[in-house]
Design a protein around this motif. Structure first.
Motif, mmCIF file in Angstrom:
data_model
loop_
_atom_site.group_PDB
_atom_site.id
_atom_site.type_symbol
_atom_site.label_atom_id
_atom_site.label_comp_id
_atom_site.label_asym_id
_atom_site.label_seq_id
_atom_site.Cartn_x
_atom_site.Cartn_y
_atom_site.Cartn_z
ATOM 1 N N LYS A 15 -0.297 17.177 -0.200
ATOM 2 C CA LYS A 15 -1.529 16.686 0.439
ATOM 3 C C LYS A 15 -2.704 16.599 -0.537
ATOM 4 C CE LYS A 15 0.425 17.056 4.649
ATOM 5 N NZ LYS A 15 1.813 16.689 4.301
ATOM 6 N N GLU A 16 -2.400 16.296 -1.798
ATOM 7 C CA GLU A 16 -3.468 16.082 -2.778
ATOM 8 C C GLU A 16 -3.532 14.594 -3.121
ATOM 9 O OE1 GLU A 16 -5.754 18.029 -4.047
ATOM 10 O OE2 GLU A 16 -5.076 19.947 -3.231
ATOM 11 N N MET A 17 -4.647 14.186 -3.742
ATOM 12 C CA MET A 17 -4.887 12.774 -4.016
ATOM 13 C C MET A 17 -4.621 12.385 -5.470
ATOM 14 S SD MET A 17 -5.895 11.335 -1.277
ATOM 15 C CE MET A 17 -6.424 11.888 0.347
ATOM 16 N N THR A 18 -4.152 11.163 -5.643
ATOM 17 C CA THR A 18 -4.019 10.569 -6.973
ATOM 18 C C THR A 18 -4.810 9.267 -6.954
ATOM 19 O OG1 THR A 18 -1.838 11.526 -7.362
ATOM 20 C CG2 THR A 18 -2.389 9.564 -8.642
ATOM 21 N N LEU A 19 -5.727 9.100 -7.907
ATOM 22 C CA LEU A 19 -6.550 7.896 -7.953
ATOM 23 C C LEU A 19 -6.027 6.940 -9.023
ATOM 24 C CD1 LEU A 19 -9.073 6.353 -6.953
ATOM 25 C CD2 LEU A 19 -10.403 7.600 -8.657
ATOM 26 N N GLU A 20 -5.703 5.724 -8.577
ATOM 27 C CA GLU A 20 -5.176 4.700 -9.474
ATOM 28 C C GLU A 20 -6.247 3.631 -9.686
ATOM 29 O OE1 GLU A 20 -2.424 2.088 -7.463
ATOM 30 O OE2 GLU A 20 -1.245 1.812 -9.288
ATOM 31 N N ARG A 21 -6.409 3.164 -10.928
ATOM 32 C CA ARG A 21 -7.360 2.081 -11.195
ATOM 33 C C ARG A 21 -6.594 0.884 -11.755
ATOM 34 N NH1 ARG A 21 -12.058 3.775 -14.790
ATOM 35 N NH2 ARG A 21 -10.423 3.893 -16.338
ATOM 36 N N ASP A 32 0.813 -1.214 0.000
ATOM 37 C CA ASP A 32 0.000 0.000 0.000
ATOM 38 C C ASP A 32 0.849 1.268 0.000
ATOM 39 O OD1 ASP A 32 0.611 -1.315 2.262
ATOM 40 O OD2 ASP A 32 -1.074 -0.615 3.446
ATOM 41 N N GLU A 33 2.041 1.165 -0.591
ATOM 42 C CA GLU A 33 2.863 2.353 -0.767
ATOM 43 C C GLU A 33 3.551 2.242 -2.122
ATOM 44 O OE1 GLU A 33 5.029 3.253 2.725
ATOM 45 O OE2 GLU A 33 5.908 5.058 1.873
ATOM 46 N N LYS A 34 3.656 3.371 -2.836
ATOM 47 C CA LYS A 34 4.154 3.315 -4.204
ATOM 48 C C LYS A 34 4.831 4.636 -4.553
ATOM 49 C CE LYS A 34 2.286 1.437 -8.489
ATOM 50 N NZ LYS A 34 1.063 1.039 -9.169
ATOM 51 N N VAL A 35 5.928 4.561 -5.319
ATOM 52 C CA VAL A 35 6.577 5.798 -5.768
ATOM 53 C C VAL A 35 5.864 6.291 -7.031
ATOM 54 C CG1 VAL A 35 8.704 6.852 -6.620
ATOM 55 C CG2 VAL A 35 8.799 5.174 -4.770
ATOM 56 N N LEU A 36 5.283 7.479 -6.941
ATOM 57 C CA LEU A 36 4.532 8.053 -8.061
ATOM 58 C C LEU A 36 4.959 9.494 -8.282
ATOM 59 C CD1 LEU A 36 0.892 6.976 -7.086
ATOM 60 C CD2 LEU A 36 2.313 5.934 -8.844
ATOM 61 N N TRP A 82 -9.584 0.260 -7.047
ATOM 62 C CA TRP A 82 -9.186 1.670 -7.034
ATOM 63 C C TRP A 82 -8.344 1.936 -5.788
ATOM 64 C CZ3 TRP A 82 -14.062 0.085 -8.434
ATOM 65 C CH2 TRP A 82 -14.513 0.475 -9.703
ATOM 66 N N ASN A 83 -7.214 2.590 -5.983
ATOM 67 C CA ASN A 83 -6.368 2.993 -4.859
ATOM 68 C C ASN A 83 -6.261 4.509 -4.825
ATOM 69 O OD1 ASN A 83 -5.689 0.479 -3.825
ATOM 70 N ND2 ASN A 83 -3.958 0.239 -5.235
ATOM 71 N N LEU A 84 -6.508 5.058 -3.659
ATOM 72 C CA LEU A 84 -6.366 6.503 -3.495
ATOM 73 C C LEU A 84 -5.041 6.774 -2.786
ATOM 74 C CD1 LEU A 84 -8.135 8.938 -4.191
ATOM 75 C CD2 LEU A 84 -9.103 8.810 -1.899
ATOM 76 N N HIS A 85 -4.120 7.457 -3.502
ATOM 77 C CA HIS A 85 -2.793 7.737 -2.945
ATOM 78 C C HIS A 85 -2.716 9.175 -2.450
ATOM 79 C CE1 HIS A 85 -0.833 4.112 -4.725
ATOM 80 N NE2 HIS A 85 -1.785 4.248 -5.620
ATOM 81 N N LEU A 86 -2.110 9.348 -1.294
ATOM 82 C CA LEU A 86 -1.945 10.699 -0.732
ATOM 83 C C LEU A 86 -0.516 11.178 -0.961
ATOM 84 C CD1 LEU A 86 -2.894 13.087 1.156
ATOM 85 C CD2 LEU A 86 -1.992 11.728 3.040
ATOM 86 N N TYR A 141 -2.599 -0.927 -15.122
ATOM 87 C CA TYR A 141 -2.577 0.193 -14.177
ATOM 88 C C TYR A 141 -2.849 1.490 -14.923
ATOM 89 C CZ TYR A 141 -0.313 -3.162 -11.092
ATOM 90 O OH TYR A 141 -0.043 -4.274 -10.335
ATOM 91 N N GLU A 142 -3.813 2.265 -14.403
ATOM 92 C CA GLU A 142 -4.106 3.570 -14.999
ATOM 93 C C GLU A 142 -4.250 4.587 -13.878
ATOM 94 O OE1 GLU A 142 -7.661 3.514 -17.849
ATOM 95 O OE2 GLU A 142 -7.848 1.761 -16.563
ATOM 96 N N TYR A 143 -4.011 5.839 -14.223
ATOM 97 C CA TYR A 143 -4.246 6.908 -13.249
ATOM 98 C C TYR A 143 -5.404 7.742 -13.751
ATOM 99 C CZ TYR A 143 -0.215 4.997 -11.217
ATOM 100 O OH TYR A 143 0.622 4.089 -10.643
ATOM 101 N N VAL A 144 -6.519 7.708 -13.003
ATOM 102 C CA VAL A 144 -7.733 8.364 -13.483
ATOM 103 C C VAL A 144 -7.880 9.789 -12.966
ATOM 104 C CG1 VAL A 144 -9.311 6.604 -14.258
ATOM 105 C CG2 VAL A 144 -8.889 6.802 -11.851
#
Ligand SMILES: [Zn+2]
Length: 228
Positions: free
Chosen positions: A62-68, A4-8, A53-57, A86-89
Protein backbone atom coordinates in the motif's frame (compact mmCIF):
# COMPACT_ATOMS: atom_id res chain seq x y z
CA UNK A 1 -3.73 -5.04 -19.31
CA UNK A 2 -5.26 -1.58 -19.41
CA UNK A 3 -3.23 1.61 -19.82
CA UNK A 4 -3.64 2.50 -16.17
CA UNK A 5 -2.13 -0.72 -14.87
CA UNK A 6 1.51 -1.77 -15.07
CA UNK A 7 3.79 -4.50 -13.72
CA UNK A 8 6.44 -2.77 -11.59
CA UNK A 9 8.96 -3.77 -8.95
CA UNK A 10 7.98 -1.97 -5.76
CA UNK A 11 11.03 -0.36 -4.16
CA UNK A 12 9.23 -0.19 -0.82
CA UNK A 13 8.58 -3.91 -0.41
CA UNK A 14 10.65 -5.46 -3.22
CA UNK A 15 7.71 -7.32 -4.79
CA UNK A 16 7.14 -7.34 -8.54
CA UNK A 17 3.44 -6.92 -9.07
CA UNK A 18 0.75 -5.31 -11.20
CA UNK A 19 0.04 -1.79 -9.95
CA UNK A 20 -2.92 0.42 -10.75
CA UNK A 21 -2.59 4.13 -11.52
CA UNK A 22 -4.58 5.86 -8.78
CA UNK A 23 -3.83 9.44 -9.86
CA UNK A 24 -2.24 11.12 -12.84
CA UNK A 25 -1.47 14.60 -14.15
CA UNK A 26 -0.66 15.92 -17.62
CA UNK A 27 1.27 19.03 -18.56
CA UNK A 28 2.10 20.34 -22.03
CA UNK A 29 4.25 23.41 -22.58
CA UNK A 30 4.53 25.01 -26.00
CA UNK A 31 7.40 27.09 -27.30
CA UNK A 32 7.12 29.25 -30.43
CA UNK A 33 10.08 29.11 -32.79
CA UNK A 34 10.49 32.29 -34.84
CA UNK A 35 12.20 32.79 -38.16
CA UNK A 36 12.15 36.55 -38.91
CA UNK A 37 13.65 36.08 -42.34
CA UNK A 38 10.46 34.25 -43.33
CA UNK A 39 7.73 35.88 -41.24
CA UNK A 40 8.01 38.82 -38.81
CA UNK A 41 4.56 38.35 -37.28
CA UNK A 42 3.95 34.64 -36.96
CA UNK A 43 6.09 31.89 -35.45
CA UNK A 44 7.62 29.51 -37.96
CA UNK A 45 6.45 26.55 -35.90
CA UNK A 46 5.70 25.48 -32.35
CA UNK A 47 7.43 22.78 -30.33
CA UNK A 48 5.85 21.02 -27.35
CA UNK A 49 7.23 19.56 -24.17
CA UNK A 50 4.99 16.91 -22.72
CA UNK A 51 5.03 15.61 -19.14
CA UNK A 52 2.84 13.12 -17.38
CA UNK A 53 3.00 11.83 -13.82
CA UNK A 54 1.41 8.53 -12.82
CA UNK A 55 0.96 7.54 -9.21
CA UNK A 56 0.96 3.74 -8.85
CA UNK A 57 -0.39 1.95 -5.78
CA UNK A 58 1.36 -1.23 -4.63
CA UNK A 59 -1.40 -3.72 -3.70
CA UNK A 60 0.96 -5.56 -1.32
CA UNK A 61 2.44 -2.83 0.89
CA UNK A 62 0.00 0.00 0.00
CA UNK A 63 2.84 2.41 -0.79
CA UNK A 64 3.12 4.70 -3.82
CA UNK A 65 5.48 4.75 -6.78
CA UNK A 66 5.61 7.94 -8.86
CA UNK A 67 6.37 7.55 -12.56
CA UNK A 68 7.24 10.48 -14.85
CA UNK A 69 6.77 10.16 -18.60
CA UNK A 70 8.28 12.86 -20.80
CA UNK A 71 8.30 13.54 -24.53
CA UNK A 72 9.40 16.33 -26.87
CA UNK A 73 7.61 17.04 -30.15
CA UNK A 74 10.91 17.26 -32.07
CA UNK A 75 12.09 13.84 -30.92
CA UNK A 76 10.12 11.22 -32.79
CA UNK A 77 10.49 7.75 -34.17
CA UNK A 78 10.85 7.44 -37.98
CA UNK A 79 7.07 6.89 -38.21
CA UNK A 80 6.48 10.24 -36.49
CA UNK A 81 5.40 8.86 -33.12
CA UNK A 82 6.84 10.71 -30.12
CA UNK A 83 9.57 8.97 -28.11
CA UNK A 84 8.46 8.58 -24.50
CA UNK A 85 10.99 8.53 -21.66
CA UNK A 86 9.95 6.68 -18.52
CA UNK A 87 11.49 7.46 -15.14
CA UNK A 88 10.62 6.60 -11.58
CA UNK A 89 10.99 9.65 -9.36
CA UNK A 90 9.72 8.20 -6.10
CA UNK A 91 10.87 6.29 -4.16
CA UNK A 92 14.37 7.31 -5.09
CA UNK A 93 16.38 4.52 -6.60
CA UNK A 94 19.79 4.12 -5.06
CA UNK A 95 22.66 2.67 -7.03
CA UNK A 96 24.28 1.18 -3.96
CA UNK A 97 23.49 -2.39 -4.95
CA UNK A 98 25.89 -2.40 -7.89
CA UNK A 99 28.86 -2.38 -5.48
CA UNK A 100 27.49 -5.07 -3.17
CA UNK A 101 28.49 -8.70 -3.90
CA UNK A 102 25.60 -10.75 -5.27
CA UNK A 103 25.32 -13.18 -2.32
CA UNK A 104 25.06 -10.28 0.11
CA UNK A 105 22.68 -8.27 -2.05
CA UNK A 106 20.42 -11.29 -2.68
CA UNK A 107 20.14 -11.83 1.07
CA UNK A 108 19.32 -8.14 1.61
CA UNK A 109 16.66 -8.14 -1.12
CA UNK A 110 15.11 -11.26 0.38
CA UNK A 111 14.84 -9.36 3.68
CA UNK A 112 13.17 -6.39 1.94
CA UNK A 113 10.65 -8.69 0.26
CA UNK A 114 9.28 -10.02 3.54
CA UNK A 115 9.56 -6.72 5.44
CA UNK A 116 5.84 -5.89 5.20
CA UNK A 117 4.69 -9.48 5.62
CA UNK A 118 6.60 -10.72 8.65
CA UNK A 119 8.82 -8.49 10.79
CA UNK A 120 10.54 -11.35 12.64
CA UNK A 121 11.48 -13.16 9.42
CA UNK A 122 12.70 -9.87 7.95
CA UNK A 123 14.99 -9.24 10.93
CA UNK A 124 16.37 -12.78 10.72
CA UNK A 125 16.98 -12.23 7.00
CA UNK A 126 18.83 -8.98 7.80
CA UNK A 127 21.00 -10.92 10.23
CA UNK A 128 21.67 -13.45 7.52
CA UNK A 129 22.67 -10.56 5.22
CA UNK A 130 25.27 -9.44 7.78
CA UNK A 131 26.48 -13.05 8.20
CA UNK A 132 27.04 -13.20 4.42
CA UNK A 133 28.86 -9.86 4.51
CA UNK A 134 31.13 -11.08 7.36
CA UNK A 135 31.91 -14.28 5.47
CA UNK A 136 32.61 -12.34 2.27
CA UNK A 137 34.97 -10.02 4.20
CA UNK A 138 36.71 -13.01 5.83
CA UNK A 139 35.67 -12.13 9.39
CA UNK A 140 36.66 -14.55 12.15
CA UNK A 141 34.66 -15.46 15.25
CA UNK A 142 32.05 -18.05 16.17
CA UNK A 143 29.02 -15.76 16.21
CA UNK A 144 27.81 -12.71 14.33
CA UNK A 145 28.71 -10.29 17.12
CA UNK A 146 32.33 -11.52 17.29
CA UNK A 147 32.59 -11.41 13.51
CA UNK A 148 31.36 -7.80 13.42
CA UNK A 149 33.84 -6.98 16.21
CA UNK A 150 36.60 -8.56 14.13
CA UNK A 151 35.66 -6.37 11.14
CA UNK A 152 35.75 -3.37 13.44
CA UNK A 153 39.20 -4.22 14.78
CA UNK A 154 40.38 -4.38 11.17
CA UNK A 155 38.70 -0.99 10.46
CA UNK A 156 36.36 -2.51 7.86
CA UNK A 157 33.63 -1.13 10.13
CA UNK A 158 33.95 2.18 12.02
CA UNK A 159 33.64 2.44 15.85
CA UNK A 160 30.04 3.75 15.71
CA UNK A 161 29.03 0.45 14.08
CA UNK A 162 29.57 -1.10 17.49
CA UNK A 163 26.22 0.25 18.64
CA UNK A 164 24.44 -0.47 15.37
CA UNK A 165 25.66 -4.04 15.22
CA UNK A 166 24.73 -4.52 18.88
CA UNK A 167 21.13 -3.45 18.17
CA UNK A 168 20.93 -5.57 15.02
CA UNK A 169 22.27 -8.56 16.89
CA UNK A 170 19.90 -8.12 19.86
CA UNK A 171 16.83 -7.72 17.63
CA UNK A 172 18.00 -10.60 15.47
CA UNK A 173 18.36 -12.84 18.51
CA UNK A 174 14.89 -12.12 19.81
CA UNK A 175 13.48 -12.66 16.31
CA UNK A 176 15.16 -16.06 16.17
CA UNK A 177 14.43 -17.27 19.69
CA UNK A 178 11.20 -15.78 20.99
CA UNK A 179 8.10 -16.69 19.01
CA UNK A 180 5.86 -14.33 20.97
CA UNK A 181 7.88 -11.20 20.19
CA UNK A 182 6.02 -8.89 17.82
CA UNK A 183 8.07 -6.51 15.72
CA UNK A 184 6.43 -3.20 15.02
CA UNK A 185 6.92 -1.74 11.53
CA UNK A 186 9.11 1.10 12.88
CA UNK A 187 11.59 -1.33 14.44
CA UNK A 188 11.69 -3.32 11.22
CA UNK A 189 12.30 -0.28 9.01
CA UNK A 190 15.00 0.99 11.41
CA UNK A 191 16.75 -2.37 11.22
CA UNK A 192 16.57 -2.21 7.40
CA UNK A 193 18.05 1.29 7.48
CA UNK A 194 20.89 0.22 9.80
CA UNK A 195 21.73 -2.74 7.58
CA UNK A 196 21.72 -0.48 4.53
CA UNK A 197 24.13 1.92 6.30
CA UNK A 198 26.45 -0.97 7.16
CA UNK A 199 26.42 -2.26 3.55
CA UNK A 200 26.93 1.26 2.25
CA UNK A 201 29.92 1.78 4.50
CA UNK A 202 31.53 -1.56 3.73
CA UNK A 203 30.92 -1.69 -0.04
CA UNK A 204 29.50 1.43 -1.67
CA UNK A 205 31.49 4.14 0.08
CA UNK A 206 34.97 2.66 -0.65
CA UNK A 207 33.95 2.09 -4.29
CA UNK A 208 32.66 5.66 -4.65
CA UNK A 209 35.75 7.13 -2.98
CA UNK A 210 37.92 5.13 -5.35
CA UNK A 211 35.96 6.46 -8.33
CA UNK A 212 36.39 10.03 -7.08
CA UNK A 213 40.13 9.48 -6.62
CA UNK A 214 40.45 8.11 -10.14
CA UNK A 215 38.64 11.17 -11.51
CA UNK A 216 40.98 13.52 -9.64
CA UNK A 217 44.04 11.65 -10.90
CA UNK A 218 42.72 11.71 -14.47
CA UNK A 219 42.10 15.47 -14.23
CA UNK A 220 45.60 16.02 -12.88
CA UNK A 221 47.07 14.00 -15.72
CA UNK A 222 45.03 15.99 -18.23
CA UNK A 223 46.20 19.27 -16.68
CA UNK A 224 49.81 18.15 -16.69
CA UNK A 225 49.48 17.05 -20.31
CA UNK A 226 47.98 20.40 -21.35
CA UNK A 227 50.58 22.35 -19.34
CA UNK A 228 53.48 20.28 -20.66
ZN1 LIG B 1 5.10 -2.58 -2.28
Amino acid sequence: MSEDEKVLTCLHCGNKTSMKVVASHNLTEDDDIWDYSVDMYHPAYTVSFYKKWNLHLCPICKEMTLERITAFSEETEPNGRPIYNYEYVYPQQSNYSKFIPKVVNDAFEAALKVSKLDGAICIMALRRTLEKMCKEKGATGNDLFKKLKDLQSRSVLPPIMDKISYILRKEGNSAAHADDVEFDPETVSLMIEFTRVVLDYVYSLPAKIQQAQLRIEENEEDNEASEG
